[in-house]
Design a protein around this motif. Structure first.
Motif, PDB file in Angstrom:
ATOM      1  N   GLN A   1       0.810  -1.205   0.000  1.00 56.58           N
ATOM      2  CA  GLN A   1       0.000   0.000   0.000  1.00 56.58           C
ATOM      3  C   GLN A   1       0.850   1.264   0.000  1.00 56.58           C
ATOM      4  O   GLN A   1       1.670   1.471   0.890  1.00 56.58           O
ATOM      5  N   ALA A   2       0.613   2.109  -1.005  1.00 57.78           N
ATOM      6  CA  ALA A   2       1.202   3.449  -1.031  1.00 57.78           C
ATOM      7  C   ALA A   2       0.134   4.397  -0.497  1.00 57.78           C
ATOM      8  O   ALA A   2      -0.833   4.702  -1.197  1.00 57.78           O
ATOM      9  N   GLU A   3       0.317   4.848   0.731  1.00 60.63           N
ATOM     10  CA  GLU A   3      -0.745   5.596   1.401  1.00 60.63           C
ATOM     11  C   GLU A   3      -0.325   7.028   1.711  1.00 60.63           C
ATOM     12  O   GLU A   3       0.859   7.351   1.776  1.00 60.63           O
ATOM     13  N   GLY A   4      -1.322   7.876   1.905  1.00 59.00           N
ATOM     14  CA  GLY A   4      -1.060   9.246   2.330  1.00 59.00           C
ATOM     15  C   GLY A   4      -0.377  10.097   1.290  1.00 59.00           C
ATOM     16  O   GLY A   4       0.301  11.077   1.631  1.00 59.00           O
ATOM     17  N   VAL A   5      -0.558   9.770   0.022  1.00 60.99           N
ATOM     18  CA  VAL A   5       0.182  10.480  -1.033  1.00 60.99           C
ATOM     19  C   VAL A   5      -0.330  11.902  -1.237  1.00 60.99           C
ATOM     20  O   VAL A   5       0.324  12.699  -1.923  1.00 60.99           O
ATOM     21  N   ALA A   6      -1.459  12.240  -0.653  1.00 65.85           N
ATOM     22  CA  ALA A   6      -1.951  13.622  -0.735  1.00 65.85           C
ATOM     23  C   ALA A   6      -1.197  14.535   0.222  1.00 65.85           C
ATOM     24  O   ALA A   6      -1.418  15.746   0.234  1.00 65.85           O
ATOM     25  N   GLY A   7      -0.306  13.967   1.001  1.00 67.62           N
ATOM     26  CA  GLY A   7       0.422  14.749   2.000  1.00 67.62           C
ATOM     27  C   GLY A   7       1.606  15.522   1.471  1.00 67.62           C
ATOM     28  O   GLY A   7       2.326  16.145   2.259  1.00 67.62           O
ATOM     29  N   GLY A   8       1.872  15.452   0.173  1.00 66.08           N
ATOM     30  CA  GLY A   8       2.969  16.215  -0.399  1.00 66.08           C
ATOM     31  C   GLY A   8       4.119  15.348  -0.869  1.00 66.08           C
ATOM     32  O   GLY A   8       4.084  14.115  -0.778  1.00 66.08           O
ATOM     33  N   GLU A   9       5.149  16.012  -1.379  1.00 67.51           N
ATOM     34  CA  GLU A   9       6.276  15.311  -2.007  1.00 67.51           C
ATOM     35  C   GLU A   9       6.990  14.373  -1.049  1.00 67.51           C
ATOM     36  O   GLU A   9       7.367  13.266  -1.431  1.00 67.51           O
ATOM     37  N   GLN A  10       7.194  14.809   0.176  1.00 69.04           N
ATOM     38  CA  GLN A  10       7.903  13.955   1.129  1.00 69.04           C
ATOM     39  C   GLN A  10       7.084  12.725   1.471  1.00 69.04           C
ATOM     40  O   GLN A  10       7.634  11.617   1.606  1.00 69.04           O
ATOM     41  N   ALA A  11       5.779  12.899   1.594  1.00 69.00           N
ATOM     42  CA  ALA A  11       4.905  11.759   1.885  1.00 69.00           C
ATOM     43  C   ALA A  11       4.947  10.748   0.744  1.00 69.00           C
ATOM     44  O   ALA A  11       4.986   9.533   0.977  1.00 69.00           O
ATOM     45  N   VAL A  12       4.963  11.243  -0.482  1.00 67.06           N
ATOM     46  CA  VAL A  12       5.060  10.360  -1.648  1.00 67.06           C
ATOM     47  C   VAL A  12       6.395   9.620  -1.637  1.00 67.06           C
ATOM     48  O   VAL A  12       6.449   8.401  -1.842  1.00 67.06           O
TER      49      VAL A  12
END
Length: 204
Positions: A176-187
């Protein structure tokens, strides 16, 4: 040697993390297992028909009793079921859309969930007939749904685990790739975590 069925369902042709991570997994799998056969099916580029009354009628008509139109309607489903049975390993790219899977992936499931072919009813209840498969599901979501307050909204992994499990596939791993709406670092963080998981899965 193994047969690998690789399915993508992201509507995005670029910038999709489910596509990116699943493709990296497939590339590493191919490098480690050069003799394996990999069949790719892109449900966004080449969607399968959604369930219809004609299709349902054809499914529940015995093959020898189908007319020409029904035989044509069921042809795609038969091909998808054959691909599924031929596969030893199934890799699915499944991003979360509105808390669940894409309509194209749901259409694929509607084609492969066939009474008498991929499952049957017995005196002890339904029995899945698609057994002995390893399934890897690569998901991507803007929020975090694997735990915490968002877990109650995860109808993607719960549905896929139930639907595939009903057909007999119980060995399912979710990456799971999660929380990707949190910005570049989260991605970057979730991609790095996904890659670590891929390495661990392939080393097992």
């Amino acid at each position: 040697m193994a047969n690998v069925l690789y399915i993508n369902s992201s509507v995005r042709s670029s910038g999709s993390l489910s596509r990116q991570l699943s493709a990296e997994f497939i590339a590493k799998w191919r490098a480690a297992n050069p003799g394996d056969t990999i069949v790719e099916r892109d449900l966004a580029a080449q969607p399968v028909p959604h369930l219809s009354e004609d299709m349902m009628g054809a499914f529940f008509t015995a093959p020898e009793q189908r007319n020409a139109a029904q035989a044509a309607v069921v042809k795609t489903s038969d091909a998808l079921v054959a691909e599924l049975f031929a596969a030893d390993v199934i890799v699915i790219g499944a991003p979360m859309y509105n808390f669940s899977i894409s309509s194209t992936l749901k259409a694929w499931i509607d084609h492969i969930a066939r009474a008498g072919l991929t499952f049957k009813y017995t005196e002890n209840g339904p029995l899945g007939l698609v057994q002995g498969k390893k399934v890897y599901v690569f998901t991507a979501s803007g929020g975090v749904y694997s735990d915490g307050p968002g877990s109650g909204f995860d109808f993607l992994s719960t549905y896929l685990r139930a639907a595939l499990g009903f057909l007999g596939m119980s060995d399912i791993r979710f990456i799971q790739a999660e929380g990707v709406a949190g910005g570049e670092q989260a991605v970057a963080d979730t991609v790095a975590k996904g890659r670590q998981t891929i390495e661990a899965l392939l080393a097992a």
